[in-house]
Scaffold this motif. Structure first.
Motif, short mmCIF file in Angstrom:
data_model
loop_
_atom_site.label_atom_id
_atom_site.label_comp_id
_atom_site.label_asym_id
_atom_site.label_seq_id
_atom_site.Cartn_x
_atom_site.Cartn_y
_atom_site.Cartn_z
N GLY A 466 0.79 -1.09 -0.08
CA GLY A 466 -0.09 -0.08 -0.03
C GLY A 466 0.86 1.34 0.08
N TYR A 481 -7.84 4.85 -2.43
CA TYR A 481 -8.32 3.46 -2.27
C TYR A 481 -7.00 2.78 -2.69
N LEU A 482 -6.42 2.03 -1.65
CA LEU A 482 -5.21 1.26 -1.58
C LEU A 482 -5.76 -0.28 -1.77
N THR A 487 -1.32 -6.62 3.28
CA THR A 487 -1.79 -5.60 4.31
C THR A 487 -1.32 -5.87 5.57
N VAL A 490 -1.57 -1.83 5.73
CA VAL A 490 -1.81 -1.07 4.31
C VAL A 490 -1.10 0.24 4.42
N TYR A 506 -9.89 0.61 1.44
CA TYR A 506 -8.55 -0.26 1.41
C TYR A 506 -8.95 -1.76 1.14
#
Length: 552
Positions: A466, A481-482, A487, A490, A506
């Protein structure tokens, strides 16, 4: 503007719940720089009149240069390269001349390196011996290179290359052509002369008290940039294809009112230093509708290196780059790392980057100095980016003082900000979509001087990792928006302050949403964000205080 692309980006952003009003925020887009255009007389001089022959064997250097000189002497006009294969040595442009390469013409520069004498040139802002560029012009006004034809720099005879960058058949053919192979058998060099220059410490720079004759025995090492225009005003490059450059392809230096329109640069992906265009210490620049396929950076903004660049003190400023496509380059749109004279008022819009190492690449390092500021980027589409989609890196060519867990590396020197400390500030990036990258966002500043004022809005990044924000302040991520596969976490925030995350989206069921690292992290605000989709909201490492972050 590319209306279809804007609609597609707007639809995709809308699909993720981003508001139209946010997309339309204009920052300084309503007051773009004005770039003056050259105007040429219609008088046309055909190089055939000066004895040029399109047989692929006759060296037409004298004929082409004679036609250019005669045209300029009569007040200027068009010098026509008609249909045919025209072999030539270095061409020198003159004021008020438009060199027009016809659609069916191939202007082929000779692979006979003896035709390119050593001249005093420039390398990364420093005086340097260089072989004369295939096309050059200095202190000119009103010049152009136009037409739909092809200009080829015969770059393969100049460049060293590693065996791993070629197929087995290509490697065998190259070795059979001559040159030298390294002792370990992994690298091909054009000649002994090239090897001598490579092994000579600081040979690339023209040292005080030395003349060009002192460098003749390593001449091959000083590969020329293909098109070098120095201190020229009202310059137009339009429609031509420029390919296979020995080093950088297009290098405008200290130019003013430069337009590059519908130009195609084609360099092999493995071309050493095969940048498409390096705009250095220029002002009032328009790049539109161009396609770049490069061996190094695609569109690159520079302004000199270290002390020499600071002494020159000429930033690259007032630049518009729109509707450009970049393939396979090290970076799609790049500033640095030689930016010691600064860069400002740069506008990048409606561009596409496919298969580049990095998408938006802003790089520098200690020792450069210089200020990069007021950079505006919007409407960018990216696909299959190898590294980071968006990168701000003040450790170019070096390593951070942190070990990845927020801890200082042992025996790390402490630095104090001074004139040699580079600065990044006031970047505005919006409406960016990236489908595929190793990481979405990397911001890596310096402990002695943080990166400041980075504002990202309406961003969709489909990546492996991310966002990583280190040594930064006043950073805003709004409607970002990732969608990442890794994760854990993130978003990493490391020794940074005044960070605002507004409307972050996310990957569902993320392991860790935020990792806050370092005892200097503070004033992190998270709003309009559903944190319930993460297994763990926040972790704290390396002395980070739990009060450093507020989630509302």
């Amino acid at each position: 503007m590319n209306i279809k692309k804007n609609i597609c980006i707007a639809l995709l952003l809308g699909a993720y719940g981003f508001s139209a009003s946010a997309q339309q925020k204009e920052y300084s887009w309503t007051n773009l720089p004005k770039i003056a255009q050259p105007v040429f007389k219609k008088d046309t001089v055909n190089i055939l009149k000066y004895g040029a022959k399109p047989d692929g064997m006759t060296l037409n250097t004298k004929s082409i240069n004679a036609a250019i000189s005669a045209c300029s002497a009569k007040g200027g006009g068009v010098v026509l390269i008609p249909q045919g294969l025209w072999l030539t040595g270095p061409i020198v442009l003159k004021s008020n001349v438009n060199l027009h390469v016809s659609r069916a013409a191939l202007l082929q520069f000779t692979n006979d390196k003896s035709q390119y004498p050593l001249v005093e040139g420039n390398y990364e802002g420093h005086p340097s011996p260089r072989n004369q560029s295939p096309i050059s012009g200095t202190n000119l006004v009103n010049i152009g290179i136009t037409g739909d034809g092809i200009i080829d720099g015969a770059g393969g005879v100049w460049r060293a290359i590693g065996k791993e960058r070629l197929s087995e058949a290509e490697w065998k053919m190259l070795v059979a052509s001559g040159g030298k192979v390294s002792e370990n058998g992994k690298t091909w060099y054009p000649s002994d002369s090239y090897l001598k220059g490579m092994n000579e410490k600081e040979a690339i720079y023209l040292k005080p008290g030395k003349s060009l004759k002192d460098y003749e025995d390593m001449k091959d090492f000083f590969r020329p940039n293909m098109v070098v225009l120095t201190n020229c005003k009202k310059v137009l490059l339009q429609n031509v294809t420029v390919q296979n450059s020995p080093a950088w392809c297009l290098h405008p230096l200290l130019c003013e009112d430069l337009t590059l329109r519908n130009v195609r640069v084609r360099n092999p992906w493995n071309a050493q230093n095969g940048d498409a265009i390096d705009i250095e210490s220029c002002r009032n620049v328009l790049l539109e509708g161009n396609t770049f396929d490069a061996g190094d950076d695609g569109i690159c903004i520079k302004s000199g290196r270290d002390e020499e660049g600071r002494k020159r003190g000429k930033p690259t400023e007032n630049v518009i780059a729109r509707n450009n496509v970049v393939y396979r380059a090290h970076g799609g749109f790049v500033i640095g790392s030689e930016m010691s004279g600064g860069a400002r008022n740069i506008f990048v819009t409606d561009c596409t980057f496919i298969g580049t190492d990095i998408g938006l690449r802003f790089k520098t390092t200690r020792g450069r100095g210089g200020v990069v500021e007021k950079i505006y980027v919007k409407n960018i589409s990216m696909k299959d980016i190898i590294g980071s989609a968006i990168l701000f890196d003040m450790y170019y060519g070096g390593k951070s003082v942190l070990d990845g867990e927020g801890n200082k590396v042992a025996n790390t020197k402490t630095y104090t900000a001074d004139i040699t400390t580079p600065q990044f500030k006031d970047f505005y990036v919006s409406n960016v979509v990236c489908d595929g990258a190793a990481s979405g966002l990397l911001i890596r500043g310096l402990p002695e001087l943080a990166i400041k004022g980075i504002h990202l809005e309406n961003i969709v990044l489909k990546t492996t990792k991310g966002a990583d924000i280190s040594e930064a302040s006043n950073v805003t991520l709004k409607n970002v928006y990732l969608e990442c596969t890794d994760t854990k976490p993130v978003v990493t925030i490391e020794n940074s302050s005044d960070i605002k995350l507004d409307g972050l989206k996310y990957t569902n069921n993320a392991d860790v949403l935020f990792s806050v690292t370092g005892d200097r992290s503070k004033n992190i605000s998270v709003i309009n964000t559903d944190t319930s989709k993460a297994k763990e909201k926040v972790t704290f490492k390396a002395g980070a205080d739990s009060k450093a972050i507020t989630i509302k």
